[in-house]
Design an enzyme around this catalytic site. Structure first.
Site, PDB file in Angstrom:
ATOM      1  N   LYS A 148      38.430  35.858  41.515  1.00  0.00           N
ATOM      2  CA  LYS A 148      39.483  36.032  42.512  1.00  0.00           C
ATOM      3  C   LYS A 148      40.653  36.778  41.877  1.00  0.00           C
ATOM      4  O   LYS A 148      41.199  36.334  40.864  1.00  0.00           O
ATOM      5  CB  LYS A 148      39.930  34.675  43.039  1.00  0.00           C
ATOM      6  CG  LYS A 148      38.844  33.932  43.809  1.00  0.00           C
ATOM      7  CD  LYS A 148      39.248  32.517  44.131  1.00  0.00           C
ATOM      8  CE  LYS A 148      40.458  32.455  45.051  1.00  0.00           C
ATOM      9  NZ  LYS A 148      40.800  31.043  45.379  1.00  0.00           N
ATOM     10  N   THR A 196      42.387  36.333  52.876  1.00  0.00           N
ATOM     11  CA  THR A 196      43.678  35.686  53.075  1.00  0.00           C
ATOM     12  C   THR A 196      44.484  36.277  54.222  1.00  0.00           C
ATOM     13  O   THR A 196      44.783  37.469  54.249  1.00  0.00           O
ATOM     14  CB  THR A 196      44.557  35.706  51.798  1.00  0.00           C
ATOM     15  OG1 THR A 196      43.764  35.483  50.643  1.00  0.00           O
ATOM     16  CG2 THR A 196      45.607  34.617  51.886  1.00  0.00           C
ATOM     17  N   ARG A 217      52.793  23.600  39.746  1.00  0.00           N
ATOM     18  CA  ARG A 217      53.622  22.950  40.752  1.00  0.00           C
ATOM     19  C   ARG A 217      54.814  22.255  40.092  1.00  0.00           C
ATOM     20  O   ARG A 217      54.730  21.810  38.942  1.00  0.00           O
ATOM     21  CB  ARG A 217      52.816  21.912  41.542  1.00  0.00           C
ATOM     22  CG  ARG A 217      51.663  22.524  42.342  1.00  0.00           C
ATOM     23  CD  ARG A 217      50.983  21.488  43.215  1.00  0.00           C
ATOM     24  NE  ARG A 217      49.850  22.051  43.925  1.00  0.00           N
ATOM     25  CZ  ARG A 217      49.934  22.722  45.066  1.00  0.00           C
ATOM     26  NH1 ARG A 217      51.130  22.927  45.616  1.00  0.00           N
ATOM     27  NH2 ARG A 217      48.861  23.210  45.655  1.00  0.00           N
ATOM     28  N   ARG A 221      32.339  29.296  52.859  1.00  0.00           N
ATOM     29  CA  ARG A 221      33.139  29.041  51.651  1.00  0.00           C
ATOM     30  C   ARG A 221      33.502  27.566  51.596  1.00  0.00           C
ATOM     31  O   ARG A 221      34.067  27.010  52.543  1.00  0.00           O
ATOM     32  CB  ARG A 221      34.413  29.889  51.676  1.00  0.00           C
ATOM     33  CG  ARG A 221      35.431  29.548  50.578  1.00  0.00           C
ATOM     34  CD  ARG A 221      36.632  30.474  50.664  1.00  0.00           C
ATOM     35  NE  ARG A 221      37.704  30.090  49.763  1.00  0.00           N
ATOM     36  CZ  ARG A 221      38.889  29.599  50.151  1.00  0.00           C
ATOM     37  NH1 ARG A 221      39.137  29.428  51.447  1.00  0.00           N
ATOM     38  NH2 ARG A 221      39.810  29.282  49.272  1.00  0.00           N
TER      39      ARG A 221
END
Length: 470
Positions: A216, A274, A75, A34
């Site tokens: 995803k 993850t 963010r 990846r």
């Protein structure tokens, strides 16, 4: 040779981006590398692609490459002193003011988020370490009360559970990275922040069939729309990091099981990702809970399990791959695993190709075949076989190198790029020699083969044959 069916995906980074380390990881068991486009330069990624292709030539085995796009990162801005201390019940404002933040406020440079939020909703910051509840809003900001958390620092990311944001899943950076990755020769594009099926349509348009598309799943809205998303992508990654922040942690295991089952039944590959062996970023051995987490993904029927920080920045990347390999092998050897796979075999459609691949699985089991061999152009026959989760290796022979590489992500598939067969009879002859040369079968063993007549025509799988290794 791999003795497990579940595939291993490893993320490249500072700890693993050198050719010698990539080679060691590949030998230890990595099936797909990846490339995380949230970090590193295009030159770094291109170097890693070149190394992977060199490994292909050295070992005579396709290597799959996934380019994981960053997606829109939400963010906050920065603070005068770099961070602030928080206390429960503290009043705090997120607004559009570009001035440096302090103990009362900080910039939230996303007007679309402010517009979409409602009073009573929560904002989660720094992977859920800070929780703030919205008590009032205006066009320039959100007034909140701190529910939990002790510190907030510069540029931390935030999540807003339960809200579908009116922002595109592909940023301008993503579009540049996508094109660069395809030019480099990656096999899969991973699209972040997918919320609905419409989000992936633009990516498909840009890809133009030059790579496979993986969505995803990291938003609750994507879980809700999973049926529609599966229909327009080639594979799914269950990104449990952000997903585990946006939905209650106790719901993650059940959501994982439902998604794996749905994607498997659709005949497309699914990665569970993850924090699988997170403690191995700093430790040479995983916790027992982490080993159980990897095993659970295997029991669920995932095509692949993924290492992130463990191989990208961890101290023990080779050990992480090694233990993940052993966990997968051990789990697949458990009798309960085979009962689970057989009990949840998907129902097939009224399609001749489906009928052939289902029959191939049953025949292989009945005669104790050493392997199932598919000849395929697009990979569709092999993906149909994969859905059945047979307990023998699936060998895919194809004249298309892109097909060979993409299928390396799928459960149990070993792909071989061959260009010197022109008929079904030649395919049978080549397959018999290949399984013996590669150690999948010995003299006297039998294999089950599927192909199509007319030979080489996509979508025409209509032949099943048993062959004996001489």
């Amino acid at each position: 040779r791999r003795y497990r069916q579940t595939k291993i995906v490893a993320t490249l980074g500072p700890a693993s981006g050198e050719p010698a380390m990539m080679r060691a990881l590949f030998e230890e068991g990595v099936d797909m590398f990846r490339l995380n486009f949230s970090h590193g330069s295009h030159a770094d990624h291109a170097k890693n692609v070149a190394t992977a292709r060199a490994l292909e030539k050295e070992f005579g085995r396709p290597v799959a490459l996934l380019a994981d796009l960053q997606g829109p990162k939400l963010r906050i801005g920065n603070f005068k002193n770099g961070s602030i201390d928080l206390t429960e019940g503290m009043a705090f404002r997120f607004d559009l003011d570009t001035a440096l933040g302090d103990e009362t406020r900080v910039e939230l440079p996303h007007p679309e988020v402010i517009e979409a939020m409602t009073v009573g909703s929560d904002i989660l910051l720094d992977d859920g370490k800070v929780r703030a509840n919205i008590v009032a809003k205006d066009k320039n900001g959100l007034d909140t009360k701190i529910i939990s958390g002790s510190k907030l620092s510069n540029h931390k990311g935030f999540n807003i559970p339960g809200i579908v944001l009116p922002i595109p899943a592909l940023t301008e950076k993503d579009k540049i990275d996508l094109e660069a990755a395809i030019v480099m020769g990656v096999d899969w594009i991973g699209q972040s922040f997918v919320q609905r099926a419409e989000d992936v349509i633009e990516a498909r348009t840009l890809i133009k069939g030059r790579a496979a598309l993986l969505a995803k799943i990291e938003k609750p809205s994507a879980v809700t729309a999973i049926k529609e998303i599966i229909a327009v992508v080639d594979g799914i990654m269950i990104a449990r990091g952000d997903l585990g922040v946006e939905i209650p942690p106790e719901q993650v295991p059940a959501v994982q099981k439902r998604l794996v089952r749905r994607v498997r039944h659709a005949g497309k590959p699914v990665i569970v990702a993850t924090q699988m062996l997170e403690s191995m970023v700093d430790n040479a051995r995983p916790t027992r809970a982490e080993a159980s987490d990897v095993a659970t993904a295997v029991y669920d029927g995932a095509d692949a399990v993924m290492l992130s920080a463990e191989t990208a920045v961890g101290k023990y990347p080779i050990e992480a791959v090694s233990i993940m390999n052993r966990i997968c092998e051990s789990t697949e050897s458990d009798k309960a695993y085979r009962r689970i796979m057989d009990a949840d075999a998907p129902k097939t459609k009224s399609d001749p190709s489906d009928a052939i691949t289902v029959a191939a699985t049953h025949v292989a089991q009945d005669i104790g075949a050493a392997a199932i061999v598919n000849y395929t152009t697009t990979g569709s026959t092999t993906l149909r076989t994969v859905r059945q989760r047979p307990d023998v290796p699936i060998l895919c022979l194809t004249q298309d190198i892109q097909t060979a590489r993409r299928l390396m992500l799928s459960f149990g598939v070993r792909t071989f790029h061959i260009t010197d067969v022109n008929s079904f009879a030649e395919t049978v002859e080549r397959a018999v020699k290949l399984v013996q040369e590669k150690g999948y079968a010995q003299k006297g063993d039998r294999i089950v083969l599927t192909a199509g007549v007319p030979f080489g025509v996509s979508g025409s799988t209509n032949v099943l044959r048993i062959a004996e290794v001489e």
